[in-house]
Design an enzyme around this catalytic site. Structure first.
Site, PDB file in Angstrom:
ATOM      1  N   LYS A 128       1.017  -1.140   0.168  1.00 49.81           N
ATOM      2  CA  LYS A 128       0.019   0.094  -0.272  1.00 49.81           C
ATOM      3  C   LYS A 128       0.823   1.173   0.038  1.00 49.81           C
ATOM      4  O   LYS A 128       0.479   2.166  -0.709  1.00 49.81           O
ATOM      5  CB  LYS A 128      -1.021   0.013   1.233  1.00 49.81           C
ATOM      6  CG  LYS A 128      -1.611  -1.105   1.550  1.00 49.81           C
ATOM      7  CD  LYS A 128      -2.782  -0.858   2.649  1.00 49.81           C
ATOM      8  CE  LYS A 128      -1.876  -0.978   3.938  1.00 49.81           C
ATOM      9  NZ  LYS A 128      -1.259  -2.237   4.383  1.00 49.81           N
ATOM     10  N   ARG A 154      -9.390   1.366   8.434  1.00 52.01           N
ATOM     11  CA  ARG A 154      -8.974  -0.015   8.946  1.00 52.01           C
ATOM     12  C   ARG A 154     -10.132  -0.705   9.327  1.00 52.01           C
ATOM     13  O   ARG A 154      -9.882  -1.974   9.784  1.00 52.01           O
ATOM     14  CB  ARG A 154      -7.734  -0.228   9.607  1.00 52.01           C
ATOM     15  CG  ARG A 154      -6.465  -0.413   8.973  1.00 52.01           C
ATOM     16  CD  ARG A 154      -5.490  -0.412  10.252  1.00 52.01           C
ATOM     17  NE  ARG A 154      -4.258  -1.125   9.965  1.00 52.01           N
ATOM     18  CZ  ARG A 154      -3.382  -0.643   9.081  1.00 52.01           C
ATOM     19  NH1 ARG A 154      -3.431   0.766   8.786  1.00 52.01           N
ATOM     20  NH2 ARG A 154      -2.214  -1.450   9.194  1.00 52.01           N
ATOM     21  N   ARG A 195      12.012  -5.732   4.643  1.00 48.34           N
ATOM     22  CA  ARG A 195      11.597  -4.389   4.418  1.00 48.34           C
ATOM     23  C   ARG A 195      12.578  -3.375   5.162  1.00 48.34           C
ATOM     24  O   ARG A 195      12.944  -3.881   6.384  1.00 48.34           O
ATOM     25  CB  ARG A 195      10.143  -4.155   4.951  1.00 48.34           C
ATOM     26  CG  ARG A 195       9.893  -2.610   4.949  1.00 48.34           C
ATOM     27  CD  ARG A 195       8.715  -2.258   4.805  1.00 48.34           C
ATOM     28  NE  ARG A 195       7.791  -2.580   6.249  1.00 48.34           N
ATOM     29  CZ  ARG A 195       6.622  -2.461   6.187  1.00 48.34           C
ATOM     30  NH1 ARG A 195       5.655  -1.993   5.316  1.00 48.34           N
ATOM     31  NH2 ARG A 195       5.903  -3.298   7.397  1.00 48.34           N
ATOM     32  N   ARG A 240      11.432  -1.709  10.752  1.00 44.80           N
ATOM     33  CA  ARG A 240      10.432  -1.353  11.759  1.00 44.80           C
ATOM     34  C   ARG A 240      10.338  -2.335  12.820  1.00 44.80           C
ATOM     35  O   ARG A 240      10.604  -3.607  12.717  1.00 44.80           O
ATOM     36  CB  ARG A 240       8.986  -1.215  10.868  1.00 44.80           C
ATOM     37  CG  ARG A 240       8.915   0.075  10.430  1.00 44.80           C
ATOM     38  CD  ARG A 240       7.906   0.417   9.368  1.00 44.80           C
ATOM     39  NE  ARG A 240       6.447  -0.533  10.066  1.00 44.80           N
ATOM     40  CZ  ARG A 240       5.519  -0.378   9.309  1.00 44.80           C
ATOM     41  NH1 ARG A 240       5.189   0.258   8.163  1.00 44.80           N
ATOM     42  NH2 ARG A 240       4.385  -1.094   9.717  1.00 44.80           N
ATOM     43  N   ARG A 271      -0.619  -9.085  12.980  1.00 46.07           N
ATOM     44  CA  ARG A 271      -1.166  -7.836  12.204  1.00 46.07           C
ATOM     45  C   ARG A 271      -1.968  -8.570  11.453  1.00 46.07           C
ATOM     46  O   ARG A 271      -3.077  -7.739  10.648  1.00 46.07           O
ATOM     47  CB  ARG A 271       0.025  -7.041  11.720  1.00 46.07           C
ATOM     48  CG  ARG A 271       0.908  -5.965  12.756  1.00 46.07           C
ATOM     49  CD  ARG A 271       2.024  -5.619  12.298  1.00 46.07           C
ATOM     50  NE  ARG A 271       1.770  -4.761  11.198  1.00 46.07           N
ATOM     51  CZ  ARG A 271       3.284  -4.549  10.255  1.00 46.07           C
ATOM     52  NH1 ARG A 271       4.182  -5.116  10.682  1.00 46.07           N
ATOM     53  NH2 ARG A 271       2.973  -3.927   9.071  1.00 46.07           N
TER      54      ARG A 271
HETATM   55  P1  AP5 Z   1       4.915  -1.542   1.843  1.00 48.49           P
HETATM   56  O1  AP5 Z   1       4.504  -0.788   0.527  1.00 48.49           O
HETATM   57  O2  AP5 Z   1       5.740  -1.033   2.990  1.00 48.49           O
HETATM   58  O3  AP5 Z   1       3.405  -2.307   2.442  1.00 48.49           O
HETATM   59  P2  AP5 Z   1       2.344  -1.487   3.542  1.00 48.49           P
HETATM   60  O4  AP5 Z   1       1.182  -2.228   2.534  1.00 48.49           O
HETATM   61  O5  AP5 Z   1       2.484  -0.112   3.105  1.00 48.49           O
HETATM   62  O6  AP5 Z   1       2.597  -2.516   4.663  1.00 48.49           O
HETATM   63  P3  AP5 Z   1       2.685  -1.734   6.207  1.00 48.49           P
HETATM   64  O7  AP5 Z   1       3.266  -2.630   6.895  1.00 48.49           O
HETATM   65  O8  AP5 Z   1       3.139  -0.440   6.033  1.00 48.49           O
HETATM   66  O9  AP5 Z   1       1.083  -1.963   6.286  1.00 48.49           O
HETATM   67  P4  AP5 Z   1       0.451  -1.967   7.693  1.00 48.49           P
HETATM   68  O10 AP5 Z   1      -1.028  -1.724   7.179  1.00 48.49           O
HETATM   69  O11 AP5 Z   1       0.676  -3.115   8.604  1.00 48.49           O
HETATM   70  O12 AP5 Z   1       1.170  -0.805   8.572  1.00 48.49           O
HETATM   71  P5  AP5 Z   1       0.948   0.769   8.718  1.00 48.49           P
HETATM   72  O13 AP5 Z   1       2.032   1.427   8.767  1.00 48.49           O
HETATM   73  O14 AP5 Z   1      -0.184   1.319   7.989  1.00 48.49           O
HETATM   74  O15 AP5 Z   1       5.789  -3.090   1.290  1.00 48.49           O
HETATM   75  C1  AP5 Z   1       6.096  -3.823   2.232  1.00 48.49           C
HETATM   76  C2  AP5 Z   1       7.416  -4.451   1.756  1.00 48.49           C
HETATM   77  O16 AP5 Z   1       7.316  -5.167   0.509  1.00 48.49           O
HETATM   78  C3  AP5 Z   1       8.600  -3.496   1.444  1.00 48.49           C
HETATM   79  O17 AP5 Z   1       9.798  -3.831   1.752  1.00 48.49           O
HETATM   80  C4  AP5 Z   1       8.509  -3.040   0.107  1.00 48.49           C
HETATM   81  O18 AP5 Z   1       9.605  -2.786  -0.630  1.00 48.49           O
HETATM   82  C5  AP5 Z   1       8.013  -4.572  -0.557  1.00 48.49           C
HETATM   83  N1  AP5 Z   1       7.338  -4.506  -1.753  1.00 48.49           N
HETATM   84  C6  AP5 Z   1       6.355  -3.691  -1.982  1.00 48.49           C
HETATM   85  N2  AP5 Z   1       5.612  -3.806  -3.418  1.00 48.49           N
HETATM   86  C7  AP5 Z   1       6.415  -4.843  -3.718  1.00 48.49           C
HETATM   87  C8  AP5 Z   1       6.223  -5.790  -4.841  1.00 48.49           C
HETATM   88  N3  AP5 Z   1       5.248  -5.608  -5.911  1.00 48.49           N
HETATM   89  N4  AP5 Z   1       7.025  -6.910  -4.913  1.00 48.49           N
HETATM   90  C9  AP5 Z   1       8.040  -7.180  -4.089  1.00 48.49           C
HETATM   91  N5  AP5 Z   1       8.207  -6.405  -2.935  1.00 48.49           N
HETATM   92  C10 AP5 Z   1       7.488  -5.420  -2.700  1.00 48.49           C
HETATM   93  O19 AP5 Z   1       0.360   0.579  10.171  1.00 48.49           O
HETATM   94  C11 AP5 Z   1       1.111   0.268  11.237  1.00 48.49           C
HETATM   95  C12 AP5 Z   1       0.530   0.219  12.633  1.00 48.49           C
HETATM   96  O20 AP5 Z   1      -0.255   1.552  12.988  1.00 48.49           O
HETATM   97  C13 AP5 Z   1      -0.708  -0.654  12.620  1.00 48.49           C
HETATM   98  O21 AP5 Z   1      -0.323  -2.121  13.013  1.00 48.49           O
HETATM   99  C14 AP5 Z   1      -1.708  -0.137  13.690  1.00 48.49           C
HETATM  100  O22 AP5 Z   1      -1.195  -0.380  15.017  1.00 48.49           O
HETATM  101  C15 AP5 Z   1      -1.541   1.437  13.410  1.00 48.49           C
HETATM  102  N6  AP5 Z   1      -2.550   2.022  12.421  1.00 48.49           N
HETATM  103  C16 AP5 Z   1      -2.275   2.625  11.297  1.00 48.49           C
HETATM  104  N7  AP5 Z   1      -3.369   2.955  10.844  1.00 48.49           N
HETATM  105  C17 AP5 Z   1      -4.465   2.640  11.528  1.00 48.49           C
HETATM  106  C18 AP5 Z   1      -5.834   2.823  11.647  1.00 48.49           C
HETATM  107  N8  AP5 Z   1      -6.410   3.339  10.473  1.00 48.49           N
HETATM  108  N9  AP5 Z   1      -6.487   2.371  12.547  1.00 48.49           N
HETATM  109  C19 AP5 Z   1      -5.790   1.736  13.618  1.00 48.49           C
HETATM  110  N10 AP5 Z   1      -4.574   1.623  13.933  1.00 48.49           N
HETATM  111  C20 AP5 Z   1      -3.756   1.949  12.794  1.00 48.49           C
HETATM  112 MG    MG Z   2       2.676   1.156   4.745  1.00 49.78          MG
END
Ligand code: AP5
Ligand code: MG
Length: 215
Positions: A13, A88, A127, A160, A171
């Site tokens: 994402k 979410r 990552r 991270r 997660r």
């Molecule tokens: P990346 O693009 O970083 O993936 P992502 O979908 O953004 O994954 P996140 O881990 O950031 O999502 P998340 O939803 O768990 O975390 P968030 O920060 O939102 O890609 C991942 C890896 O794959 C990278 O190394 C990338 O280079 C690689 N990659 C990408 N595309 C690729 C491809 N096509 N092929 C191969 N490799 C690839 O949330 C973190 C925490 O915050 C949550 O756990 C929660 O506690 C809190 N939080 C955030 N938002 C909310 C909300 N709305 N409500 C409640 N809690 C929340």
């Molecule tokens: Mg992300």
């Protein structure tokens, strides 16, 4: 244009949201990035969210919604934005819809980046993210030119805290229980589009731009 990025943790994402933001000149709004920036600066918000994030649990809706609505009320969001990691939960989606409705507005597209769970754990362990600009890399798939250093801004790359395998599993289960129901929610609204997130990142981006350009 208001775009929502859906998908499991690690589906890509953030990677895709940044590319969309650059191409279409839209702000990239990530609740995860906002929380991490606050954690790093040791703000009051950072203290409140730390325990949830460390455990791979969701931050309570009330707090998350407040932060998000504040962010999208800023001037740079007037012509739209890409939301990454929000909503979410169904209640978060409902609040966003209600707030937009008050302005006579609505979400245009919800793009689900589909990646099976088996692929996720592998992706997460590789990552790396820039401490300064947030750019994301993968040690195998998307390596930086120089190990440990951001191509974009030259700052340090880190892993991270919530990318440990046990936390990733948690997660993922939180995603299936609380976030996956949004796929149905946006399907019913007729704005859900699905892309195959297992392709390389340029192919995923090609599929996404085709959807946006057709819209
Ligand atoms: P990346 O693009 O970083 O993936 P992502 O979908 O953004 O994954 P996140 O881990 O950031 O999502 P998340 O939803 O768990 O975390 P968030 O920060 O939102 O890609 C991942 C890896 O794959 C990278 O190394 C990338 O280079 C690689 N990659 C990408 N595309 C690729 C491809 N096509 N092929 C191969 N490799 C690839 O949330 C973190 C925490 O915050 C949550 O756990 C929660 O506690 C809190 N939080 C955030 N938002 C909310 C909300 N709305 N409500 C409640 N809690 C929340
Ligand atoms: Mg992300």
């Amino acid at each position: 244009m208001k775009i929502i990025m859906l998908g499991a943790p690690g589906a890509g994402k953030g990677t895709q949201a940044k590319m969309i933001a650059d191409k279409y000149a839209l702000p990239h709004v990530s609740t995860g990035d906002i929380f991490r920036a606050n954690l790093k600066e040791g703000t009051e918000l950072g203290m409140k969210v730390k325990a949830y994030m460390d455990q791979g649990a969701l931050v309570p809706d009330e707090l998350t919604v407040e932060i998000l609505l504040d962010r999208v009320s800023k001037d740079d969001c007037k012509n739209g934005y890409v939301l990454d990691g929000f909503p979410r939960t169904i209640p978060q989606a409902e609040v966003l819809d209600k707030e937009l409705e008050k302005l006579g507005d609505a979400v245009d597209l919800a793009i689900d980046v589909e990646v099976p769970d088996e692929n996720i754990v592998r992706r997460m362990s590789g990552r790396r993210a820039c401490v300064k600009c947030g750019a994301t890399y993968h040690v195998e798939h998307i390596p930086p030119k120089q190990e440990g250093i951001c191509d974009r801004c030259g700052a340090e790359l880190i892993q991270r805290d919530d990318d440990k395998p046990e936390t990733v599993q948690k997660r993922l289960s939180v995603y299936h229980e609380q976030t996956a129901p949004l796929i149905d929610y946006y399907t019913k609204k007729g704005i859900l589009k699905t892309v195959d997130g297992t392709q390389d990142m340029d192919a995923v981006f090609g599929a996404i731009t085709a959807i946006i350009d057709r819209h």
